[in-house]
Motif scaffolding. Structure first.
Motif, PDB file in Angstrom:
ATOM      1  N   ILE A  56       1.145  -1.162   0.176  1.00  0.00           N
ATOM      2  CA  ILE A  56      -0.406  -0.034   0.211  1.00  0.00           C
ATOM      3  C   ILE A  56       0.993   1.278   0.099  1.00  0.00           C
ATOM      4  N   SER A  57       0.669   2.256  -0.809  1.00  0.00           N
ATOM      5  CA  SER A  57       1.044   3.628  -0.759  1.00  0.00           C
ATOM      6  C   SER A  57       0.584   4.640  -1.091  1.00  0.00           C
ATOM      7  N   CYS A  58       0.797   6.124  -0.686  1.00  0.00           N
ATOM      8  CA  CYS A  58      -0.381   7.008  -1.134  1.00  0.00           C
ATOM      9  C   CYS A  58       0.597   8.037  -1.327  1.00  0.00           C
ATOM     10  N   GLU A  59       0.562   9.373  -2.388  1.00  0.00           N
ATOM     11  CA  GLU A  59       1.341   9.762  -2.388  1.00  0.00           C
ATOM     12  C   GLU A  59       1.133  10.909  -2.985  1.00  0.00           C
ATOM     13  N   LEU A  60       0.812  12.280  -2.390  1.00  0.00           N
ATOM     14  CA  LEU A  60       1.118  13.493  -2.987  1.00  0.00           C
ATOM     15  C   LEU A  60       1.691  13.642  -4.153  1.00  0.00           C
ATOM     16  N   THR A  61       1.259  14.943  -5.048  1.00  0.00           N
ATOM     17  CA  THR A  61       2.183  15.250  -5.806  1.00  0.00           C
ATOM     18  C   THR A  61       1.736  16.561  -6.023  1.00  0.00           C
ATOM     19  N   GLU A  62       3.023  17.665  -7.283  1.00  0.00           N
ATOM     20  CA  GLU A  62       2.131  18.439  -7.807  1.00  0.00           C
ATOM     21  C   GLU A  62       0.455  18.553  -7.635  1.00  0.00           C
ATOM     22  N   ARG A  63       0.064  17.290  -8.353  1.00  0.00           N
ATOM     23  CA  ARG A  63      -1.291  17.947  -9.356  1.00  0.00           C
ATOM     24  C   ARG A  63      -2.585  16.577  -8.910  1.00  0.00           C
ATOM     25  N   SER A  64      -1.350  15.296  -7.887  1.00  0.00           N
ATOM     26  CA  SER A  64      -2.528  14.793  -8.281  1.00  0.00           C
ATOM     27  C   SER A  64      -2.041  14.177  -6.562  1.00  0.00           C
ATOM     28  N   LEU A  65      -3.232  13.291  -6.558  1.00  0.00           N
ATOM     29  CA  LEU A  65      -2.802  12.017  -5.336  1.00  0.00           C
ATOM     30  C   LEU A  65      -2.922  10.218  -5.869  1.00  0.00           C
ATOM     31  N   ILE A  66      -1.551  10.037  -5.405  1.00  0.00           N
ATOM     32  CA  ILE A  66      -1.479   8.239  -6.238  1.00  0.00           C
ATOM     33  C   ILE A  66      -1.702   7.758  -5.145  1.00  0.00           C
ATOM     34  N   LEU A  67      -2.607   6.430  -4.923  1.00  0.00           N
ATOM     35  CA  LEU A  67      -3.101   5.436  -4.446  1.00  0.00           C
ATOM     36  C   LEU A  67      -2.569   4.004  -5.109  1.00  0.00           C
ATOM     37  N   ARG A  68      -2.123   3.338  -3.860  1.00  0.00           N
ATOM     38  CA  ARG A  68      -1.928   1.953  -5.412  1.00  0.00           C
ATOM     39  C   ARG A  68      -1.754   1.319  -3.658  1.00  0.00           C
ATOM     40  N   LYS A  69      -3.135  -0.670  -3.585  1.00  0.00           N
ATOM     41  CA  LYS A  69      -3.127  -0.988  -3.376  1.00  0.00           C
ATOM     42  C   LYS A  69      -2.621  -2.416  -3.694  1.00  0.00           C
ATOM     43  N   GLY A  70      -3.219  -3.715  -3.340  1.00  0.00           N
ATOM     44  CA  GLY A  70      -3.266  -5.216  -3.694  1.00  0.00           C
ATOM     45  C   GLY A  70      -1.747  -5.383  -3.526  1.00  0.00           C
ATOM     46  N   TRP A  71      -1.700  -6.795  -3.320  1.00  0.00           N
ATOM     47  CA  TRP A  71      -1.382  -7.391  -3.498  1.00  0.00           C
ATOM     48  C   TRP A  71      -1.210  -8.544  -3.968  1.00  0.00           C
ATOM     49  N   LEU A  72      -2.452  -9.539  -4.787  1.00  0.00           N
ATOM     50  CA  LEU A  72      -2.284 -10.288  -5.832  1.00  0.00           C
ATOM     51  C   LEU A  72      -3.328  -9.445  -6.736  1.00  0.00           C
ATOM     52  N   ASN A  73      -4.125  -8.611  -6.558  1.00  0.00           N
ATOM     53  CA  ASN A  73      -4.852  -7.651  -7.758  1.00  0.00           C
ATOM     54  C   ASN A  73      -4.290  -6.540  -7.132  1.00  0.00           C
ATOM     55  N   ARG A  74      -3.743  -5.815  -7.949  1.00  0.00           N
ATOM     56  CA  ARG A  74      -2.719  -4.579  -7.256  1.00  0.00           C
ATOM     57  C   ARG A  74      -3.922  -3.261  -8.279  1.00  0.00           C
ATOM     58  N   VAL A  75      -3.855  -2.490  -7.900  1.00  0.00           N
ATOM     59  CA  VAL A  75      -5.290  -1.104  -8.386  1.00  0.00           C
ATOM     60  C   VAL A  75      -4.571  -0.402  -7.899  1.00  0.00           C
ATOM     61  N   GLU A  76      -3.975   0.793  -9.119  1.00  0.00           N
ATOM     62  CA  GLU A  76      -3.152   2.110  -9.241  1.00  0.00           C
ATOM     63  C   GLU A  76      -4.171   3.392  -9.396  1.00  0.00           C
ATOM     64  N   LYS A  77      -4.442   4.070  -8.426  1.00  0.00           N
ATOM     65  CA  LYS A  77      -5.415   5.371  -9.016  1.00  0.00           C
ATOM     66  C   LYS A  77      -4.808   6.649  -9.024  1.00  0.00           C
ATOM     67  N   THR A  78      -4.829   7.382  -9.986  1.00  0.00           N
ATOM     68  CA  THR A  78      -4.245   8.449  -9.833  1.00  0.00           C
ATOM     69  C   THR A  78      -5.433  10.179  -9.886  1.00  0.00           C
ATOM     70  N   ILE A  79      -5.900  10.521  -8.652  1.00  0.00           N
ATOM     71  CA  ILE A  79      -6.831  11.561  -9.133  1.00  0.00           C
ATOM     72  C   ILE A  79      -6.246  12.341  -8.494  1.00  0.00           C
ATOM     73  N   PRO A  80      -6.804  13.465 -10.019  1.00  0.00           N
ATOM     74  CA  PRO A  80      -6.225  15.092  -9.720  1.00  0.00           C
ATOM     75  C   PRO A  80      -7.021  15.708  -8.495  1.00  0.00           C
TER      76      PRO A  80
END
Length: 190
Positions: A56-80
């Motif tokens: 699991i990770s959650c990163e704040l960038t200059e323009r978005s919030l990037i969330l990653r989670k999952g072990w077998l099924n990995r999901v990444e969401k980039t939210i402006p």
């Protein structure tokens, strides 16, 4: 594609594994099949949850919030950031007992009346500070967008007449007034 600089990375508390374990045990106790598999589940669940937490990770960038989670099924969401409507904090009784908090990222049009949020994160260390950092950066992104000048239509070599360009200018001006009204009605986050 342009990579934004990472402003902040969320750190996750190891207590979230205990929260997930307790939640799973409670669900198993109230189901017939769960009671049968509970002893086996207690043995194998902790290493699985540890591996999941490590992914699991959650990163704040200059323009978005990037969330990653999952072990077998990995999901990444980039939210402006400019699409986020709220970061709703939540804390149930088990979370309160373990001193954990979570937040839900809400965006315009995410989910429906049943869910209302796009993604949920539990166990971030200093959740309120991380939430405030996201909202501050969101405000900074939106303030830059508000000061951007409206594009001015340029005459083209097509068969547009002066009246067509006048209509386009009028539409542009109407949209600018609507945008100004909408932005002035917005309330800043506390």
């Amino acid at each position: 594609m342009r990579q934004d600089a990472i402003l902040r990375r969320a750190q996750f508390d190891d207590k979230v594994i205990n929260y997930w374990m307790v939640s799973t045990v409670i669900i198993c106790v109230f189901s017939i099949v769960g009671v049968v598999v509970l002893p086996i589940l207690l043995i194998v669940l902790r290493p699985i949850l540890r591996r999941y937490l490590d992914r699991i990770s959650c990163e704040l960038t200059e323009r978005s919030l990037i969330l990653r989670k999952g072990w077998l099924n990995r999901v990444e969401k980039t939210i402006p950031l400019d699409k986020i409507t709220d970061l709703a904090m939540f804390q149930g009784p088990i979370m309160r007992a373990m001193n954990l908090q979570g937040f839900r990222v809400e965006t315009a049009g995410s989910g429906g009346a049943a869910t209302g949020y796009l993604v949920s994160m539990v166990g971030i260390i200093d959740t309120m500070e991380f939430r405030d950092a996201v909202l501050s950066q969101k405000d900074a992104v939106e303030s830059v967008g508000r000061t951007a000048p409206l594009p001015t239509p340029t005459p083209s070599a097509s068969n547009e007449t002066g009246s067509d360009q006048a209509y386009l200018r009028e539409i542009r001006d109407i949209l600018a007034r609507i945008e100004t009204c909408l932005l002035s009605d917005r309330k800043p986050h506390d």
